[in-house]
Design an enzyme around this catalytic site. Structure first.
Site, mmCIF file in Angstrom:
data_model
loop_
_atom_site.group_PDB
_atom_site.id
_atom_site.type_symbol
_atom_site.label_atom_id
_atom_site.label_comp_id
_atom_site.label_asym_id
_atom_site.label_seq_id
_atom_site.Cartn_x
_atom_site.Cartn_y
_atom_site.Cartn_z
ATOM 1 N N ASP A 141 50.416 -25.688 -25.980
ATOM 2 C CA ASP A 141 49.329 -24.982 -26.653
ATOM 3 C C ASP A 141 48.012 -25.568 -26.138
ATOM 4 O O ASP A 141 47.997 -26.655 -25.533
ATOM 5 C CB ASP A 141 49.462 -25.181 -28.166
ATOM 6 N N ASP A 150 44.204 -24.968 -27.823
ATOM 7 C CA ASP A 150 43.174 -25.336 -28.801
ATOM 8 C C ASP A 150 43.733 -26.276 -29.866
ATOM 9 O O ASP A 150 44.664 -25.943 -30.586
ATOM 10 C CB ASP A 150 42.612 -24.073 -29.452
#
Length: 253
Positions: free
Chosen positions: A10, A12
């Site tokens: 991932d 953010d």
């Protein structure tokens, strides 16, 4: 037992604290540029993070927090325009070096590269945001280190739906048993676990109270030799920072 073949990251909150220090101020800059008096402070933004995707977050804000706003007739174009403006401001902040990687991220990625481990980015943020972060932290060629960039609107259903992980695995011709995910949020782990992926979580200020009971290892950060992590749940098997050896052990457990 499957051998670990790929790391799925991932972006953010996982690779960098982009939500608080990047996306939030970029949204506010876009609002100001559009002549809007909206301001998303840190507390409000924490609530808006219940929804993934920038355009979706703007809609959620108007549905739940700013219900008096009179939506223009071309509302879809209005939202798309605001989001496009926000993306430009975000890439500007990245180019200015305002958002560093979280501790241990670069070391793990470099170790994975050195060992020939396959890597992918799996995120709801836009491809432009991914490029901006990678190029301004890891270097201009770093996007090529990742075999797949699964980002933005590439699938209709964003996290917490598993679709983006399923798409990335299909593109890499892998099964869930071949890979491990790195996430930081409830929506993230709901997505990865629904895709049957083992998942390592590194929390941040916005996600520290999320339910991560399904995580295979829960840490405050990846850490490094001089800045060890704190284990919040799971077995770090004697390690003090996240390296590829520990990742392989978590995958095999």
């Amino acid at each position: 037992m499957s051998t670990l073949k790929a790391l799925l990251f991932d972006v953010d909150g996982t690779l960098a604290d982009t939500e608080r220090d990047g996306h939030r101020p970029a949204f506010n800059m876009a609002f100001e540029a559009a002549g809007l008096d909206w301001n998303w402070d840190e507390a409000l933004y924490g609530e808006l993070l219940a929804v993934t995707g920038g355009k979706e977050r703007i809609r959620f804000y108007l549905e739940k927090f700013n219900t008096d706003f009179e939506k223009p007739d071309n509302f879809d174009d209005f939202v798309k325009g605001l989001h496009a403006s926000k993306t430009l401001f975000y890439t500007q902040l990245m180019a200015e070096g305002k958002i560093p990687l979280r501790p241990g991220v670069e070391a793990l990625i470099n170790e994975a590269r050195a060992e020939g481990m396959r890597m992918a980015v799996v995120t709801t943020t836009t491809p432009q945001n991914v490029t901006a972060l990678l190029e301004n932290t890891l270097g201009p060629d770093s996007e090529s280190w990742f075999e797949v960039i699964a980002a933005g609107d590439i699938v209709p259903a964003k996290k917490p739906a598993p679709d983006i992980y399923v798409w990335a695995l299909e593109k890499m011709n892998l099964t869930a048993a071949d890979a491990i995910a790195f996430e930081d949020s409830l929506n993230g782990i709901l997505s990865s676990v629904a895709a049957d992926l083992k998942t390592i979580i590194t929390i941040n200020g916005y996600t520290k109270d999320d339910d991560f009971s399904s995580a295979d290892l829960l840490l405050d950060q990846m850490g490094d030799a001089s800045n060890p992590f704190t284990v919040l749940a799971g077995d770090a098997q004697g390690h003090t920072f996240l390296n590829l050896d520990l990742v392989k052990k978590v995958h095999a457990a």
